[in-house]
Design an enzyme around this catalytic site. Structure first.
Site, PDB file in Angstrom:
ATOM      1  CG  ASP A  35       6.280  90.794 -40.678  1.00 53.68           C
ATOM      2  OD1 ASP A  35       6.581  89.947 -39.813  1.00 53.68           O
ATOM      3  OD2 ASP A  35       6.500  92.010 -40.550  1.00 53.68           O
TER       4      ASP A  35
ATOM      5  CG  HIS B  29       9.496  91.572 -38.680  1.00 56.19           C
ATOM      6  ND1 HIS B  29       8.320  92.255 -38.572  1.00 56.19           N
ATOM      7  CD2 HIS B  29      10.245  91.942 -37.601  1.00 56.19           C
ATOM      8  CE1 HIS B  29       8.332  93.001 -37.475  1.00 56.19           C
ATOM      9  NE2 HIS B  29       9.499  92.843 -36.883  1.00 56.19           N
TER      10      HIS B  29
ATOM     11  CB  SER C 209       9.635  95.768 -35.495  1.00 59.63           C
ATOM     12  OG  SER C 209       9.059  94.704 -34.777  1.00 59.63           O
TER      13      SER C 209
END
Length: 659
Positions: free
Chosen positions: A581, A613, A494
């Protein structure tokens, strides 16, 4: 974090539960490395909860290779059986209700985070779909022992950007409107009678307005404003059972967020807990009485302030006996029975049952039994402070390899960026250290828990001062002989993935290689494609990352996007991405991959078509880590477990053509 509580009695039964977990056969211990299956495979047991009536123990464990909910009668391990039979993604979220035998769980579709809600009768196995996954997202907002036949759910079915609140009858499965959110509140909290108490609403300048419910007019009334600079460090975290008091984490008039008790009838407030070094971050209430038991802060390690002497006596006695930090993860309604999580940096993760009435502590239940033989090979984590170039102290965590591969180091960067690394068992630190690499995790500016000044210092500093902090940590590691400057890899997910991309673009000579896991490459497209239900956070995002609605903001976002600087990449890069995602879209990986291919810059890109994600399925997580391990071995020369079987068992697709 506000801790969810639940569970019941009888010390003798506690032991019969723990006694059921034994090593059924002698596991072959690998002399060279701790297997990825042991580190990242499905756990033997996790998420242990006891039903409020004390009848059942439930937990998450694999069934036919997929994580499912299991249940047994309390104290009767021979009755254990899976009560869900998912064969695809697995179940990761569930909670007991106060209706006997009924729990709720949530599932999304292939990682899209559009969660559907389900009820489950653990005695009959009956599952009822309440909201459908895949298009909208739903979750439980409140449960109450005062209204045991109902729960409050929140869903964005009417408006994808904001959540409405409904009461779900657990017997009939019917829902009725509780609060239709036409005023676009970011969040609403209720008391245990499901009366609305407090709401917040985001403003265009990044501040938020706090409203209190007026029972006479049946409307929320504006009460106060939280300025932008306090917006990430101030929020309501709990409401007293009768709705007369609100508990706030509040950084207004101070730098570090304190726990505030606000009597909303008299409009008087008082500081309940504070810490000069860090924000108050967690609290726990007694599930039946609502009394505050403790509040915690976290600088280098956790500190607890107790508000119940009897609870403190039990808690501290257990920590002394186990010689490790514990967390109470589940508690019976009467507060007599606890489920404990023992968190040691260099010991296998274990759970315990504790009977506060008799002072009886069970034998451990191990998260992964196969880890036990490797317990003496786990590496201890060190909590340290690293000075930044402009005077901040960066709370960081270092794990040193027992059998080092030279002086190689992995800089493992956390996501968010509004989150933090902390002290405790970390499977990624253990994995990397076991393969021969020192591991360093750094709480760079913008990380949470260290006060508003430190957090706000990260505003519009993606790829600049936030990245400087990481470089300062690398220089510290080299100076203190933890790393050879030619043997350092940057890796993260991330925001950590963004940091990895920034590492090979903004500082192209610093790292030997980089691993980007679901990281954004283009900040303009990142902000243009966030999930719709992040709408209440949009103004904050723009003020903290960059405002795409202004010329200056667009210029900043382009300048700070690794994609803009792709021609500077000269070190190896591995990209791992989930196709579904919802936060960092697949296009973020596609864009930088395509640009590198166009410029004939070598790059490895692996796509997981059934993930979002991150990699929730154990097979995919092991496959992703196997690919990463081979990549690291190429450039840092550490130990390598064969990867073929785990990559084949995952959904990994090696991308070789522009997307």
């Amino acid at each position: 974090m506000k801790t969810a509580l639940k569970m019941p009695l009888l010390a003798a039964l506690v032991f019969s539960m723990s006694a059921c977990q034994t090593l059924n056969k002698k596991e072959a211990v690998n002399a060279e490395y701790i297997p990825r299956e042991v580190l990242f495979g499905n756990p033997d047991i996790t998420g242990i909860k006891i039903s409020p009536d004390g009848k059942y123990v439930t937990y998450l464990s694999a069934h036919k290779g997929v994580l499912n909910i299991w249940a047994q009668e309390f104290g009767k391990p021979e009755t254990a059986k899976p009560v869900t039979h998912d064969t695809k993604r697995g179940i990761f979220r569930y909670n007991w209700t106060y209706t006997p035998g009924i729990l709720t769980f949530a599932q999304d579709v292939a990682g899209d985070e559009n969660f559907g809600l389900y009820t489950l009768n653990v005695s009959t196995g009956e599952i009822t779909e309440i909201t459908k996954p895949g298009k909208v997202t739903s979750q439980i907002a409140e449960t109450s022992h005062l209204r045991p036949q109902e729960v409050v759910i929140m869903t964005n079915e009417r408006d994808p950007k904001f959540f409405d609140y409904k009461i779900l009858n657990l017997t009939t499965k019917a829902t009725t409107d509780l609060f239709t959110n036409t005023e676009n509140y970011a969040g609403i909290m209720f008391d245990k009678n499901f009366h609305p108490i407090i709401a917040s609403q985001s403003n265009k300048d990044g501040s938020s307005t706090i409203f209190l419910w007026n029972a006479g007019s049946k409307k929320f009334v504006k009460k106060t404003v939280v300025p932008f600079e306090d917006s990430m460090t101030s929020s309501a975290v709990d409401v007293s059972h009768d709705g007369s008091k609100v508990y706030l984490l509040d950084s207004r008039k101070r730098d570090k967020a304190a726990l505030i008790e606000w009597d909303i009838k008299s409009d008087q407030s008082k500081v309940v807990a504070s810490d000069e070094r860090s924000d108050i971050q967690g609290l726990q209430m007694h599930p039946q009485t609502g009394k505050l038991l403790w509040a915690s802060s976290y600088y280098l390690k956790r500190d607890i302030q107790f508000f119940d002497k009897d609870f403190q006596k039990h808690f501290e006695g257990i920590e002394k006996k186990l010689n490790t930090e514990i967390n109470v993860t589940s508690m019976s309604l009467d507060g007599n029975q606890w489920v404990l999580f023992a968190d040691s940096t260099d010991k296998p993760v274990a759970f315990y049952f504790y009977d506060a009435k008799t002072g009886t502590l069970s034998q451990p239940l191990y998260h992964t039994k196969a880890m036990i033989p490797y317990g003496n090979r786990l590496s201890a984590m060190e909590a340290i402070e690293i000075p930044s170039r402009d005077g901040y102290q960066l709370v960081s965590y270092l794990t040193q390899a027992r059998k080092p591969a030279g002086k190689s180091l992995v800089l493992l960067v956390h996501g968010g960026p509004w989150g933090r690394d902390d002290y405790g068992y970390n499977p990624y630190h253990q994995w990397l250290a076991d393969r021969g690499y020192n591991v360093l995790s750094v709480n760079f500016r913008a990380s949470t828990g260290f006060g508003k000044k430190f957090l706000n210092a990260g505003d519009k500093q993606w790829g600049r001062k936030m990245h400087d902090d990481l470089i300062d940590a690398v220089n510290w590691a080299v100076k203190n002989d933890y790393a050879d400057p030619k043997q350092i890899v940057i890796m993260g997910g991330s925001y950590g993935g963004y940091a990895a991309l920034a590492g090979v673009t903004f500082t192209p000579d610093t790292f030997a290689a980089a691993v980007d896991i679901v990281g954004p490459s283009n900040l303009e497209t990142l902000l243009a494609t966030v999930p719709p239900y992040w709408e209440s956070f949009r103004a904050n995002l723009y003020k903290r990352v960059g405002d795409p609605t202004t010329a200056a903001g667009k210029k900043l976002l382009k300048e700070r996007s690794p994609l803009t600087h792709v021609d500077k990449i000269k070190k190896p890069l591995l990209i791992l991405q989930g196709a579904n995602d919802p936060r960092v879209k697949k296009a973020e990986a596609d864009q930088i991959y395509n640009a590198m291919v166009a410029k004939k810059i070598p790059v490895e890109y692996v796509l997981f078509p059934d993930e979002g994600h991150g990699f929730a399925k154990a097979a995919n997580n092991m496959g992703a880590n196997a690919i990463t391990e081979e990549f690291l071995q190429k450039y840092l020369k550490g130990r390598l477990e064969p990867i073929e079987a785990q990559v084949k068992a995952s959904s990994a697709q090696m991308i070789t053509t522009p997307q």
